[in-house]
Scaffold this motif. Structure first.
Motif, PDB file in Angstrom:
ATOM      1  N   ASN A 100       0.815  -1.351  -0.036  1.00 19.58           N
ATOM      2  CA  ASN A 100       0.042   0.199  -0.152  1.00 19.58           C
ATOM      3  C   ASN A 100       0.948   1.282  -0.030  1.00 19.58           C
ATOM      4  O   ASN A 100       1.993   1.213   0.134  1.00 19.58           O
ATOM      5  CB  ASN A 100      -0.798   0.161   1.106  1.00 19.58           C
ATOM      6  CG  ASN A 100      -0.173  -0.084   2.618  1.00 19.58           C
ATOM      7  OD1 ASN A 100       0.870   0.528   2.824  1.00 19.58           O
ATOM      8  ND2 ASN A 100      -0.767  -0.823   3.337  1.00 19.58           N
ATOM      9  N   SER A 101       0.114   2.360   0.039  1.00 24.02           N
ATOM     10  CA  SER A 101       0.997   3.588  -0.142  1.00 24.02           C
ATOM     11  C   SER A 101       1.917   4.012   0.976  1.00 24.02           C
ATOM     12  O   SER A 101       2.936   4.684   0.952  1.00 24.02           O
ATOM     13  CB  SER A 101       0.069   4.762  -0.440  1.00 24.02           C
ATOM     14  OG  SER A 101      -0.875   4.898   0.805  1.00 24.02           O
ATOM     15  N   TRP A 102       1.455   3.675   2.215  1.00 26.67           N
ATOM     16  CA  TRP A 102       2.476   3.816   3.372  1.00 26.67           C
ATOM     17  C   TRP A 102       3.613   2.875   3.399  1.00 26.67           C
ATOM     18  O   TRP A 102       4.573   3.307   3.667  1.00 26.67           O
ATOM     19  CB  TRP A 102       1.593   3.434   4.774  1.00 26.67           C
ATOM     20  CG  TRP A 102       2.152   3.419   5.914  1.00 26.67           C
ATOM     21  CD1 TRP A 102       2.786   2.293   6.830  1.00 26.67           C
ATOM     22  CD2 TRP A 102       2.857   4.619   6.559  1.00 26.67           C
ATOM     23  NE1 TRP A 102       3.493   2.503   7.735  1.00 26.67           N
ATOM     24  CE2 TRP A 102       3.684   4.087   7.897  1.00 26.67           C
ATOM     25  CE3 TRP A 102       2.959   5.926   6.504  1.00 26.67           C
ATOM     26  CZ2 TRP A 102       4.619   4.975   8.631  1.00 26.67           C
ATOM     27  CZ3 TRP A 102       3.827   6.744   7.210  1.00 26.67           C
ATOM     28  CH2 TRP A 102       4.357   6.165   8.222  1.00 26.67           C
ATOM     29  N   GLU A 103       3.277   1.744   2.888  1.00 22.00           N
ATOM     30  CA  GLU A 103       4.498   0.605   2.912  1.00 22.00           C
ATOM     31  C   GLU A 103       5.421   1.071   1.785  1.00 22.00           C
ATOM     32  O   GLU A 103       6.519   0.912   2.130  1.00 22.00           O
ATOM     33  CB  GLU A 103       3.770  -0.722   2.386  1.00 22.00           C
ATOM     34  CG  GLU A 103       3.089  -1.433   3.864  1.00 22.00           C
ATOM     35  CD  GLU A 103       2.123  -2.583   3.453  1.00 22.00           C
ATOM     36  OE1 GLU A 103       2.119  -3.342   4.362  1.00 22.00           O
ATOM     37  OE2 GLU A 103       2.024  -2.703   2.174  1.00 22.00           O
ATOM     38  N   LEU A 104       5.009   1.585   0.638  1.00 22.98           N
ATOM     39  CA  LEU A 104       5.789   2.040  -0.407  1.00 22.98           C
ATOM     40  C   LEU A 104       6.554   3.302  -0.043  1.00 22.98           C
ATOM     41  O   LEU A 104       7.870   3.301  -0.313  1.00 22.98           O
ATOM     42  CB  LEU A 104       5.026   2.313  -1.674  1.00 22.98           C
ATOM     43  CG  LEU A 104       5.709   3.055  -3.091  1.00 22.98           C
ATOM     44  CD1 LEU A 104       6.693   1.889  -3.265  1.00 22.98           C
ATOM     45  CD2 LEU A 104       4.684   3.195  -4.260  1.00 22.98           C
ATOM     46  N   GLY A 105       6.266   4.078   0.776  1.00 20.38           N
ATOM     47  CA  GLY A 105       6.689   5.386   1.148  1.00 20.38           C
ATOM     48  C   GLY A 105       7.874   4.919   2.180  1.00 20.38           C
ATOM     49  O   GLY A 105       8.928   5.882   2.507  1.00 20.38           O
ATOM     50  N   ASN A 106       7.722   3.698   2.719  1.00 19.66           N
ATOM     51  CA  ASN A 106       8.817   3.375   3.730  1.00 19.66           C
ATOM     52  C   ASN A 106       9.668   1.909   2.988  1.00 19.66           C
ATOM     53  O   ASN A 106      10.251   1.378   3.779  1.00 19.66           O
ATOM     54  CB  ASN A 106       8.114   2.906   4.971  1.00 19.66           C
ATOM     55  CG  ASN A 106       7.721   3.868   5.920  1.00 19.66           C
ATOM     56  OD1 ASN A 106       8.413   4.734   6.484  1.00 19.66           O
ATOM     57  ND2 ASN A 106       6.260   4.423   5.677  1.00 19.66           N
TER      58      ASN A 106
END
Length: 409
Positions: A332-338
């Motif tokens: 998801n976008s949070w995981e991608l950002g991290n």
């Protein structure tokens, strides 16, 4: 030279995301971008910040991700381009620029004196760049577009992700999805035009359309359709590629997904089945060739699906960490950002906002000389008007006169 565009001056007369995203990429690469905004209303995207509600206003923050992403690293000047008193300012900015970048429609450009002929009359050497919905020629050249229409719907991506029995149209996976892809494309076009001018002395006219970017993104199927003489048949979507159960997606026990893409199934067969807990399939003579695997792909895919359903997403991430074949978790976008790989390569970059708070943004995907992006925040509305006008040689009295006349903010 990790900032190869240093010394290049770009005048951006554009709004929303498609074309401004190109300016953001070029700013990441070192260019000096002056963003022209309407003297009263600014870039309309600033209004969307409040409407969409993701600007951090509840926390008292000035940081607005939907403005910061496509506008970081720029300077903003507020000019009323329809005010005759502002014309000398625009012309001075054009004279000192290498590139004129806009997404204004042809009719608006004619009205405001921003056509190719108008701009080249001021600076014959300037590279003239437009971002359009449907191209600079043809029946739709004066029609506006957003990426949801020109890139996603008309450009083929929506149809490509929809099964034959879809009851609703699929929407883009993220806001400004096609805009950001298109912006990167414009940045590449500008880079090529600058190189061409340096070699030949001739400035180019560059146009990138959302429709063209959409067709390029879906060219695999478009080219097949053109070759076969008609639209490709719709097939019911399956989790695995036809004939190859080692290329597909599988669901974990907690409802997450894993994607595999092992195009040479026999090469990875023994390692794969051992890793997912099916060691009895190692060296199984029934599946010794690609043809044999293809013939039994539905049965094999079912065995694999059952195996993946036995453990959680987190457990599979640990188990699959050493697998040599290509695979990836669905993030998801949070995981991608991290994502560790993005961070290690400097593709998630820190920026200090107008309040002095350190924030994070996705950097453009191009890395020069293994260096991280030296990213600056997006400008506040008309934040640099006085600074830019003084660079043009105006004194305080002249600044005051222009503001009284409503020519600048």
């Amino acid at each position: 030279m990790h900032r190869p565009m240093e010394g290049i001056r770009i005048l951006e007369v554009a709004q929303f995301t498609f074309v401004p995203a190109a300016g953001a990429v070029l700013a990441d690469w070192g260019a000096d971008i002056v963003k022209v905004e309407h003297a009263e209303t600014g870039d309309p995207q600033r209004g969307l910040v409040r409407v969409l509600g993701y600007d951090g206003a509840q926390a008292g923050s000035s940081f607005a991700p939907i403005m910061e992403g496509p506008n970081r690293g720029k300077r903003s000047i507020g000019i009323d381009l329809a005010n005759p008193a502002a014309r000398p300012i625009l012309e001075d900015l054009v004279r000192r620029s290498d590139v004129f970048l806009t997404n204004y429609l042809p009719g608006v450009r004619r009205k405001l004196g921003l056509t190719l002929e108008d701009i080249r009359a001021i600076n014959p050497d300037i590279i003239y760049v437009t971002g359009s919905g449907f191209g600079s020629e043809g029946p739709d050249s004066d029609r506006g577009s957003y990426d949801a229409t020109g890139f996603w719907a008309r450009g083929g991506s929506a149809d490509g992700v929809m099964p034959a029995d879809a009851e609703s149209m699929a929407f883009m996976p993220a806001g400004a999805y096609g805009d950001n892809i298109g912006g990167m494309t414009i940045a590449g076009g500008i880079s090529a035009a600058l190189l061409g001018r340096a070699r030949t002395g001739e400035p180019s006219v560059v146009d990138v359309s959302l429709l063209g970017v959409g067709a390029w993104a879906t060219q695999f199927t478009v080219n097949l359709a053109l070759f076969t003489g008609g639209p490709l048949p719709k097939v019911r979507k399956k989790s695995a590629a036809a004939g190859n159960p080692l290329t597909g997606s599988y669901k974990t026990s907690d409802g997450r997904w894993l994607q595999f893409s092992m195009l040479q199934p026999t090469r990875f067969w023994n390692e794969f089945v051992t890793t997912i807990g099916l060691p009895h399939l190692v060296d199984d003579e029934r599946f010794a060739t690609m043809e044999a695997i293809a013939a039994a792909s539905e049965d094999i895919g079912g065995w694999f699906a059952d195996a993946f359903a036995q453990h959680t997403y987190a457990e599979w991430l640990e188990t699959l960490a050493g697998l040599s074949g290509p695979w990836a978790p669905l993030q998801n976008s949070w995981e991608l950002g991290n994502d560790e790989a993005l961070i290690a390569n400097g593709r998630i970059s820190e920026v200090v906002d107008a309040d002095g708070v350190t924030q994070k943004l996705v950097a453009n995907p191009v890395k020069f000389d293994d260096a991280s992006v030296d990213m600056k925040r997006a400008p506040q509305f008309a934040e640099h008007t006085d600074e830019i006008l003084r660079e043009l040689g105006l004194d305080d009295d002249q600044l005051i006169e222009l503001k009284i006349a409503g020519a600048v903010t």
